[in-house]
Design an enzyme around this catalytic site. Structure first.
Site, PDB file in Angstrom:
ATOM      1  N   GLU A   1       3.649  -1.369   7.496  1.00 19.22           N
ATOM      2  CA  GLU A   1       2.862  -2.909   7.206  1.00 19.22           C
ATOM      3  C   GLU A   1       3.525  -3.558   5.840  1.00 19.22           C
ATOM      4  O   GLU A   1       2.735  -3.980   5.141  1.00 19.22           O
ATOM      5  CB  GLU A   1       1.383  -2.406   7.027  1.00 19.22           C
TER       6      GLU A   1
ATOM      7  N   GLU B   1      -1.541   0.895  15.832  1.00 18.89           N
ATOM      8  CA  GLU B   1      -2.787   1.282  15.269  1.00 18.89           C
ATOM      9  C   GLU B   1      -3.941   0.583  16.005  1.00 18.89           C
ATOM     10  O   GLU B   1      -4.269  -0.616  15.483  1.00 18.89           O
ATOM     11  CB  GLU B   1      -2.767   0.980  13.694  1.00 18.89           C
TER      12      GLU B   1
HETATM   13  C1  GAL Z   1      -3.459   0.362   8.076  1.00 16.54           C
HETATM   14  C2  GAL Z   1      -2.476   1.775   7.733  1.00 16.54           C
HETATM   15  C3  GAL Z   1      -2.948   3.018   8.011  1.00 16.54           C
HETATM   16  C4  GAL Z   1      -4.426   3.233   7.642  1.00 16.54           C
HETATM   17  C5  GAL Z   1      -5.005   2.179   8.284  1.00 16.54           C
HETATM   18  C6  GAL Z   1      -6.557   2.181   7.942  1.00 16.54           C
HETATM   19  O1  GAL Z   1      -3.158  -0.666   7.357  1.00 16.54           O
HETATM   20  O2  GAL Z   1      -1.080   1.328   8.382  1.00 16.54           O
HETATM   21  O3  GAL Z   1      -2.030   3.964   7.317  1.00 16.54           O
HETATM   22  O4  GAL Z   1      -4.303   2.979   6.358  1.00 16.54           O
HETATM   23  O5  GAL Z   1      -4.663   0.920   7.828  1.00 16.54           O
HETATM   24  O6  GAL Z   1      -7.359   3.391   8.256  1.00 16.54           O
END
Ligand code: GAL
Length: 826
Positions: free
Chosen positions: A184, A253
């Site tokens: 990110e 994600e």
């Molecule tokens: C994203 C990040 C993850 C985790 C997630 C929230 O921004 O890439 O590692 O932190 O948010 O759970």
């Protein structure tokens, strides 16, 4: 050799073939539609399981359940600070055994996605960076800084080589099909100017230099240089477009819930909403997605990020913290995965046509070799009737219908047919006469200077206030700050009401003046700084001592330059009277001592013998800085084991010498914002549909079964920092209590009490029942025979299944939309 011998031989041959075939080298490539395995486009439905958040004993079970849930890949980050806690000293043992984890992925017949980072965020302590890295002179993280880049390259290369040596990349016959560099970066790049752009290019070149022949991804990095694939993270990624038409649309994600901080309520992201997000992603050309998290697990030890990430990292994921299926989420998604997989060819090779019906309603047709599959998605909250291909379809608000043949709707994301499972925590002494635990205890040492100004075991002195993590290298949560000053009897201070005022970046401060504890305070919600101010009544002529104990609760893991956020007492530290500073102690000589005595002498290790033994009498309650110790029997069975720490304040817990994490049950979750009705419709955000208002943020702490002794006693040791009452502490197991389902006519009722049997049928209604689990009510057109049919099919069994039809369950007075509601006790 007989049939048994032949059988064994046959099994060996099958096993050998399986091993050979799983070690087959595969080529991984991609185009604008999908990832390609051996030249064929594939749908990848992956789930995040972070190896240090569970145990090697749990991994096969978790992955098996993931596979059964329709997952074909496991994603994990690599946690630098877990592997290199001291510079150049590596740890890949126990829960940190990355190689074993990836091999387990392969044994379970799954692909692996390796997100090396090495910045990972992940609500993990310091985003995965070791604190020694921050303490290297001249370093700046995540930008074009040579000191940083050299270390990042060294660690990344170390990991890549480790994977290579173990032949874990797909091109070597291993399961790893995709690797990630950075994490990110696009979210924060703006703060780094041109150096940030150059850093991204350097990351891409570094990744390419390994010649791995697996694709590399960069998530949330719109400027990822080719051939890095930029990917999307979020609750919804259907509108995402990669930055090159040659890159497939990948969702790294898909947040299945959310993480928790001390003081936060429990997140709930409904099965309907997660399924809706997935449905839309595939409707709009996505071909690879990963659930973050599929199993969240536990932040053992001091691994939770910060500030204030809880020990539980349950995440409301499809598998709960202990590895149980979180139903209906697990099952509702399983059905979706199976359907999407059955459409793999048409989705990845087919021609695509969208028909827009206005009001955010769209039908999408994929056609390949004469076969078509369709989606009809409705992204408004109201239901809609859509005429599509001569038929009328009712598409509920905020849902996607899937018609694999473009005629019959097989799945709608808003219509959950899967059971809801309600679990309870049951005392492991359930059914027996409950015996309270026998406790032993000992005090933690409060540090003081001797007359000569010496502090036993201290390492540092300075004429200023030091940043806590710089002083400790994060080897402990605790840092003692000690100073002294002399007062004359004539000092004007004696006639006044004096207060000690300390500004600190937290997270917790305990203050002592002349050996007396004058107060403790913690940063509300872990906020960046707070001021401690308490009256001091015991100043005296001659030497006065101020002792501050500062504690951190997880170092920050997110944001531009997060590594520079200071921790601990930054000052000023001053004595004030009538609102004015009368003595500023900030530049006094301060002596620092890292960590607690109990940490140094390992009070948490049950095998240690101490010169001063543990005490058995006069058990102190509500007393700060106290160690407690007890023993308990391993609970029978296979259910998840927890310790209920209700009554305790804040501290750290160990079982048989292994840390099960920080605890803080006295920290109550925000009392507002919970409601029993959760509308899955409308965009999800982390405070939507929350539960557990006003209750302890985390009351139960996971004890992995592999930490327990078989058939012998176990030792539980606690360090209590604030003061608590250990008398109600209990060892419990997580057990299925009841199961409900509300499937639609035409689908199948499937009920399972898992390891237990269906003891009682609490409720059955077939027709138009109302309400939800635990609160079902009969409708107005009920079948009169449904109850006895369900009773016959289910009572006394572990699981049962029955087609929801009128011929099975009896006539109802309703013509359309019949539904069955069932609740059983396990
Ligand atoms: C994203 C990040 C993850 C985790 C997630 C929230 O921004 O890439 O590692 O932190 O948010 O759970």
């Amino acid at each position: 050799m007989g049939w048994r011998g032949n059988f064994v031989l046959l099994n060996c041959v099958v096993l050998a073939l399986a091993i050979l075939s799983s070690a087959k080298k595969i080529s991984v490539s991609y185009d604008g539609r999908a990832l390609k395995i051996d030249g064929e486009r594939k749908i990848i439905i992956s789930g995040s399981i972070h190896y240090p958040r569970s145990t090697p004993e749990m991994w096969p079970m978790l992955m098996k359940k993931a596979k059964e849930g329709g997952i074909n890949a496991i994603e994990t980050y690599v946690f630098w600070n877990a592997h290199e806690p001291q510079r150049g000293q590596y740890d890949f043992s126990g829960n940190n055994d990355l190689v074993k984890f990836i091999k387990t992925v392969q044994e379970q017949g799954l692909y692996a996605i390796l997100r090396i980072g090495p910045y990972v965020c992940a609500e993990w302590n310091y985003g995965g960076f070791p604190v020694w890295l921050h303490n290297l002179p001249g370093i700046q993280f995540r930008t074009k800084n040579q000191v940083y880049m050299d270390e990042m390259e060294k660690f990344t290369t170390f990991i890549v080589n480790k994977m290579k040596e173990n032949e874990l990349f797909a091109s070597q016959g291993g399961p790893i099909i995709v690797a990630q560099i950075e994490n990110e970066y696009g979210n924060i790049k703006g703060s780094y100017g041109e150096a940030g752009n150059e850093y991204v290019k350097w990351c891409a070149e570094l990744a390419q230099s390994y010649n791995l022949s697996v694709p590399w991804i960069m998530c949330q990095e719109g400027d990822a240089p080719q051939p890095m694939i930029n990917t999307c993270n979020g609750f919804y990624c259907d509108q995402f477009k990669p930055n090159s038409k040659n890159s497939p649309k990948i969702w790294t994600e898909n947040w299945t819930g959310w993480f928790k901080k001390w003081g936060s309520r429990d997140p709930l992201r409904t099965a309907e909403d997660v399924a809706f997000a997935v449905g839309r992603f595939f409707q709009y050309g996505g071909s690879m997605q990963n659930y973050y998290m599929y199993h969240g697990g536990t932040n053992f030890g001091r691994t939770s990020g910060g500030p204030y990430i809880t020990t539980s990292y349950d995440y409301n994921a499809p598998l709960d913290e202990y590895g149980n299926m979180n139903q209906p989420k697990w099952g509702h998604l399983k059905q979706l995965h199976e359907l999407l997989m059955s459409m793999e060819k048409v989705l990845t090779y087919g021609d695509v046509k969208h028909t827009d019906y206005g009001h955010l309603t769209t039908a999408t047709t994929y056609t390949y070799k004469g076969k078509s599959s369709c989606f009809i998605g409705n992204a408004e909250n109201g239901d809609r009737n859509i005429t599509f291909g001569n038929r009328i379809y009712n598409i509920p608000g905020w849902s996607v219908s899937i018609l694999p043949d473009c005629k019959f709707e097989v799945y709608n994301t808003a219509e959950v047919n899967t059971q809801t499972t309600i679990r309870e925590k049951v005392s492991s002494q359930d059914g027996k006469i409950k015996k309270p635990f026998k406790w032993q205890w000992r005090n933690e040492k409060i540090e003081y200077m001797t007359q000569e100004g010496v502090v036993d075991g201290s390492v540092i002195t300075a004429n200023r206030l030091l940043d806590q993590k710089v002083a400790t290298n994060d080897s402990s949560d605790y840092l003692w700050y000690l100073t002294g000053f002399h007062l004359k009897g004539s000092d004007p201070l004696f006639g006044k009401t004096v207060k000690l005022r300390v500004k600190t970046h937290g997270h917790i401060l305990h203050a002592f003046v002349n050996k007396k504890h004058i107060g403790s305070q913690y940063a509300p919600n872990g906020q960046y700084d707070f001021t401690f101010e308490k009256k001091v009544r015991n100043l005296r002529h001659g030497l006065n001592q101020i002792v501050l104990l500062s504690a951190t609760v997880g170092l920050p893991n997110y944001g531009a330059h997060f590594e520079n956020a200071e921790t601990g007492v930054h000052g000023p530290v001053e004595l004030v009277a009538d609102g004015e500073t009368i003595r500023d102690l900030s530049t006094n000589e301060w002596t620092y001592k890292i960590g607690l005595d109990g940490e140094k002498y390992e009070f948490f290790d049950p095998n240690h013998q101490f010169r001063k033994p543990w005490l058995s009498d006069d058990l102190p309650v509500n007393q700060n800085f106290t160690w407690y110790k007890t023993t308990f029997q391993t609970p029978k069975g296979r259910e998840g084991v927890v310790v209920d720490l209700l009554g305790m304040g804040k501290g750290h817990a160990w079982v048989n010498g292994k840390s099960i994490g920080r605890y803080w049950p006295s920290y109550l979750a925000n009392e507002n914002g919970c409601s029993s009705n959760c509308d899955f419709r409308g965009a999800y955000y982390d405070s939507k549909c929350v539960t557990n208002c006003g209750k302890p943020t985390q009351r139960w702490y996971h004890i992995p079964r592999s930490y327990l002794n078989k058939g012998q006693e176990n030792t539980l040791i606690l360090f209590e920092e604030f003061g608590g009452v250990p008398l109600d502490i209990d060892i419990q197991t997580t057990r299925v209590k009841k199961v409900c389902a509300k499937p639609y006519a035409g689908s199948t009722l499937e009920l399972s009490c898992h390891d237990r049997t269906i003891k009682e049928i609490n409720f059955v209604s077939f027709g138009n029942p109302r309400g939800t689990c635990d609160n079902f009510q009969k409708g107005t057109c009920d079948s009169s025979t449904a109850f006895s049919v369900i009773e016959k099919a289910c009572l006394g069994k572990r699981k049962c299944s029955i087609e929801v039809t009128k011929s099975n369950l009896g006539q109802t007075g309703c013509k359309k939309h019949n539904r069955l509601a069932v609740q059983v006790a396990c």
